[in-house]
Design a protein around this motif. Structure first.
Motif, PDB file in Angstrom:
ATOM      1  N   ALA A 131      72.973  23.092  18.339  1.00 38.32           N
ATOM      2  CA  ALA A 131      73.915  24.166  17.069  1.00 38.32           C
ATOM      3  C   ALA A 131      74.261  25.487  18.102  1.00 38.32           C
ATOM      4  O   ALA A 131      75.205  25.534  17.534  1.00 38.32           O
ATOM      5  N   SER A 132      73.143  26.073  18.729  1.00 34.11           N
ATOM      6  CA  SER A 132      73.954  27.291  19.880  1.00 34.11           C
ATOM      7  C   SER A 132      74.906  26.539  20.435  1.00 34.11           C
ATOM      8  O   SER A 132      75.927  27.138  20.807  1.00 34.11           O
ATOM      9  N   ARG A 138      54.701  35.359   9.411  1.00 34.81           N
ATOM     10  CA  ARG A 138      55.349  34.798  10.318  1.00 34.81           C
ATOM     11  C   ARG A 138      56.239  33.890  10.255  1.00 34.81           C
ATOM     12  O   ARG A 138      57.407  33.390  11.119  1.00 34.81           O
ATOM     13  N   THR A 139      55.736  32.966   9.304  1.00 33.23           N
ATOM     14  CA  THR A 139      56.948  32.101   8.760  1.00 33.23           C
ATOM     15  C   THR A 139      58.747  32.502   8.611  1.00 33.23           C
ATOM     16  O   THR A 139      59.412  32.250   9.077  1.00 33.23           O
ATOM     17  N   LEU A 140      58.020  34.155   7.728  1.00 36.81           N
ATOM     18  CA  LEU A 140      58.541  35.136   7.160  1.00 36.81           C
ATOM     19  C   LEU A 140      60.036  35.281   8.716  1.00 36.81           C
ATOM     20  O   LEU A 140      61.095  35.037   8.860  1.00 36.81           O
ATOM     21  N   ALA A 141      59.343  35.328   9.953  1.00 39.12           N
ATOM     22  CA  ALA A 141      59.641  36.369  10.954  1.00 39.12           C
ATOM     23  C   ALA A 141      60.425  35.384  11.801  1.00 39.12           C
ATOM     24  O   ALA A 141      61.609  35.844  12.883  1.00 39.12           O
ATOM     25  N   LEU A 142      60.229  33.929  11.567  1.00 39.92           N
ATOM     26  CA  LEU A 142      60.121  33.101  12.221  1.00 39.92           C
ATOM     27  C   LEU A 142      62.291  33.065  11.933  1.00 39.92           C
ATOM     28  O   LEU A 142      62.537  32.478  12.512  1.00 39.92           O
ATOM     29  N   ALA A 143      62.533  33.075  10.721  1.00 41.39           N
ATOM     30  CA  ALA A 143      63.283  32.614   9.761  1.00 41.39           C
ATOM     31  C   ALA A 143      64.272  34.017  10.253  1.00 41.39           C
ATOM     32  O   ALA A 143      65.549  33.134  10.095  1.00 41.39           O
ATOM     33  N   VAL A 144      63.932  34.950   9.776  1.00 38.85           N
ATOM     34  CA  VAL A 144      64.451  36.073   9.953  1.00 38.85           C
ATOM     35  C   VAL A 144      65.149  36.158  11.660  1.00 38.85           C
ATOM     36  O   VAL A 144      66.453  36.961  12.144  1.00 38.85           O
ATOM     37  N   ARG A 145      64.000  36.174  12.381  1.00 39.44           N
ATOM     38  CA  ARG A 145      64.477  36.387  14.438  1.00 39.44           C
ATOM     39  C   ARG A 145      65.496  35.407  14.425  1.00 39.44           C
ATOM     40  O   ARG A 145      66.413  35.875  14.915  1.00 39.44           O
ATOM     41  N   LEU A 146      65.420  34.298  14.363  1.00 34.14           N
ATOM     42  CA  LEU A 146      66.293  32.811  14.407  1.00 34.14           C
ATOM     43  C   LEU A 146      67.035  33.158  13.983  1.00 34.14           C
ATOM     44  O   LEU A 146      68.666  33.547  14.541  1.00 34.14           O
ATOM     45  N   PHE A 147      68.015  33.714  12.361  1.00 31.21           N
ATOM     46  CA  PHE A 147      69.417  33.702  11.512  1.00 31.21           C
ATOM     47  C   PHE A 147      69.347  35.536  12.556  1.00 31.21           C
ATOM     48  O   PHE A 147      70.889  35.154  12.575  1.00 31.21           O
ATOM     49  N   LEU A 200      75.490  31.816  24.377  1.00 33.85           N
ATOM     50  CA  LEU A 200      74.553  30.006  24.794  1.00 33.85           C
ATOM     51  C   LEU A 200      72.898  31.095  25.071  1.00 33.85           C
ATOM     52  O   LEU A 200      72.621  29.642  24.823  1.00 33.85           O
ATOM     53  N   LEU A 201      73.603  31.773  25.549  1.00 32.93           N
ATOM     54  CA  LEU A 201      71.909  31.894  26.438  1.00 32.93           C
ATOM     55  C   LEU A 201      70.687  32.256  25.231  1.00 32.93           C
ATOM     56  O   LEU A 201      69.380  31.888  25.445  1.00 32.93           O
ATOM     57  N   THR A 202      71.488  33.256  24.852  1.00 33.56           N
ATOM     58  CA  THR A 202      70.617  33.800  24.235  1.00 33.56           C
ATOM     59  C   THR A 202      70.136  32.188  22.680  1.00 33.56           C
ATOM     60  O   THR A 202      68.797  32.721  22.337  1.00 33.56           O
ATOM     61  N   GLY A 203      71.300  31.690  22.756  1.00 32.56           N
ATOM     62  CA  GLY A 203      70.894  30.233  21.529  1.00 32.56           C
ATOM     63  C   GLY A 203      69.937  29.604  22.138  1.00 32.56           C
ATOM     64  O   GLY A 203      68.948  28.986  21.137  1.00 32.56           O
ATOM     65  N   MET A 204      69.876  29.471  23.449  1.00 31.95           N
ATOM     66  CA  MET A 204      68.546  28.709  23.793  1.00 31.95           C
ATOM     67  C   MET A 204      68.090  29.585  24.184  1.00 31.95           C
ATOM     68  O   MET A 204      66.619  28.623  23.728  1.00 31.95           O
ATOM     69  N   VAL A 205      67.416  30.553  23.884  1.00 34.65           N
ATOM     70  CA  VAL A 205      66.081  31.096  24.061  1.00 34.65           C
ATOM     71  C   VAL A 205      65.781  30.747  23.088  1.00 34.65           C
ATOM     72  O   VAL A 205      64.405  30.644  22.767  1.00 34.65           O
TER      73      VAL A 205
END
Lengths: 280, 235
Positions: free
Chosen positions: B92-93, B157-166, B196-201
């Motif tokens: 996706a990234s 941590r679930t919320l953090a996962l969602a918000v971090r990626l978003f 692209l780099l951020t997406g991969m990270v």
């Protein structure tokens, strides 16, 4: 509102479907392929390891065999060398013996041949001497050899030593013995009669005389009676002649101080009488 | 300006609707599945393999190694979930280089869906490994006082996962969109590369965090089993 709960539910379903799809089409096939390859490589490595061990064993075995073979070959070679040397020595010894035997036999054969040749030469020389003497006497003196020999024999008979005359007389005059006159040639009847007379006269009694012709006789004429033999031979002449011929044939012997032959050899007309008495 | 592709409604029938996020996700699913099928339907087990197969093997063994490093000793059980998280987020990234493309991970709905999947997967794997009692025991260890904190931790941590990626994905798209209006030349390209780099990270972070959570839920029991096996082995 940033969250659309329908979309959330749909994305959860989508993600689960994607998990199933990738499991089905990506992870399982690839991981299986990797596993198969790893197993195959492990098997190949194990096979290679086993083969290497086998090769190592075979190499060790071969090296051991090679070593044993080398040792055996060395032993056999040494033994073969020793055997060959012994056989060489044996054959050499055998050949030496054979050569010695052959040399000895050839030497003996040469001696025998020389003796035979000597004898043949002697006889031939005698014959030639007699033939020359006969011809010379006949041509120059108009005399017969047989007659002259008989005459000389008769003269010599008269001059034999007294001791021998006594011995012979004792043997011939008792009537038991016969005097055998042997000559190298046939004596004519006249000479035989003259000789018979001479015997009778010499021993003062009738003597039985028998004449024999022996071509091999070296001497000119001889008497055999009562175990006694009295002869006038030309042995000494022939001996001198042989020495002279040897000197000519053998230069080394010729280099030695020459021995003068007795005058009898060179004076055929006056042969020196040789008296010999030998037991039969 | 749409913040997320959720707002691009393509079709709607009552409660049901087809928005840009779902459509993009379908396209990504199609691309991933088709590519995987095309490459893996003729896999070679010989010493020589095709370049595509070699690339796939590198990616999958890399994911396997990462899962193993986190502490999950049997990575093949988890690669379906964790590997798909990584590949989906990363793909996706990567597709942000396509003009007009809005990544589905830039939608909080998608990231929330992924976070919910992780939220469900952690107890799912924990229960499979430890059983109900063993898994629930983890919430009151080391003391029952930790129970509310553990529950809060699960949720946060679930919320953090969602918000971090978003936040990361949406911000990247937003920055590029804003920069395009200010400096249409060169700078957006640099930002795209950075995106692209951020997406991969982010893909790496998301999947590795999921792996860590799952490991935390499953390893406790293994530690106990190991500690019990050791004295037995000593005898």
């Amino acid at each position: 509102m940033l969250i659309d709960w329908f979309t959330v539910g749909a994305q959860v379903v989508n993600f689960l479907i994607l998990v199933w799809l990738l499991k089905r089409f990506l992870y399982k096939p690839v991981l299986n392929a990797i596993d198969v390859r790893e197993k195959r490589i492990a098997k190949e490595l194990a096979d290679a390891d086993a083969k290497q061990k086998q090769a190592q064993l075979e190499r060790d075995e071969f090296a051991n065999k090679n070593k044993a073979f080398d040792e055996q070959r060395g032993t056999l070679l040494s033994k073969a060398t020793d055997d060959a040397k012994a056989e060489h020595d044996r054959l050499l010894q055998q050949a030496r013996k054979a050569a010695d035997a052959l040399g000895k036999s050839r030497h003996d054969a040469l001696i025998t041949e020389a003796a035979q040749l000597n004898q043949a030469l002697l006889q031939r020389t005698q014959l030639e001497v007699f033939a020359i003497a006969r011809k010379t006497l006949n041509d120059l003196a108009d005399a017969s050899l047989e007659e002259r020999v008989a005459d000389v024999f008769i003269r010599r008979l008269a001059t034999i030593p007294p001791a021998m005359k006594t011995t012979l007389g004792a043997a011939l005059t008792n009537g038991a013995e016969t005097a055998v006159i042997r000559s190298a040639f046939d004596l004519p009847h006249a000479q035989q009669a003259a000789i018979q007379d001479a015997f009778n006269l010499t021993f003062a009694a009738p003597v039985k005389v028998r004449f024999e012709t022996v071509p091999d006789l070296v001497s000119g004429i001889e008497i055999m009676a009562g175990g006694q033999k009295l002869g006038w031979t030309i042995d000494s002449y022939l001996g001198s002649l042989r020495s002279g011929v040897d000197d000519v044939l053998n230069p080394k012997a010729a280099a030695a101080p020459p021995t003068m032959p007795p005058p009898a050899v060179v004076a055929p007309t006056a042969p020196a009488p040789v008296h010999s008495v030998a037991a039969p | 300006m749409n913040l997320t592709s959720d707002q691009q409604i393509l079709w709607q029938y009552g409660f049901l609707k087809l928005d840009g996020t779902i459509l993009t996700t379908w396209l990504l699913m199609l691309g991933l599945s088709l590519g995987a099928f095309l490459i893996t339907h003729r896999l070679s087990t010989d010493s020589t393999v095709s370049r595509w197969q070699a690339a796939l093997e590198i990616i999958i063994t890399g994911i396997n190694e990462q899962i193993k490093e986190v502490g999950l000793t049997d990575p093949q059980r988890y690669i379906g979930f964790i590997g798909t998280l990584f590949l989906f987020v990363a793909t996706a990234s990567l597709c942000t280089i396509i003009p007009g493309y809005m990544p589905p991970t830039g939608s909080l709905s998608t990231t929330a869906a992924l976070a919910i999947c992780v939220f469900i997967a952690v107890p799912w794997f924990g229960l499979r490994e430890q059983g109900l009692r063993g898994y629930l025991k983890g919430y009151i260890s080391p003391t029952p006082i930790m129970l509310p904190f553990n529950i809060i931790s699960e949720l946060s941590r679930t919320l953090a996962l969602a918000v971090r990626l978003f936040g990361n994905m949406m911000s990247g798209t937003m920055i590029i969109a804003i920069l395009l209006t200010i400096t249409p030349l060169l700078f957006p390209i640099v930002m795209t590369a950075l995106g692209l780099l951020t997406g991969m990270v982010q893909a790496y972070i998301f999947s590795i965090l999921a792996a860590v959570y799952i490991a935390a839920a499953t390893v406790t029991r293994r530690k106990k089993a190991d500690s019990q096996a050791t004295p037995l082995a000593a005898h």
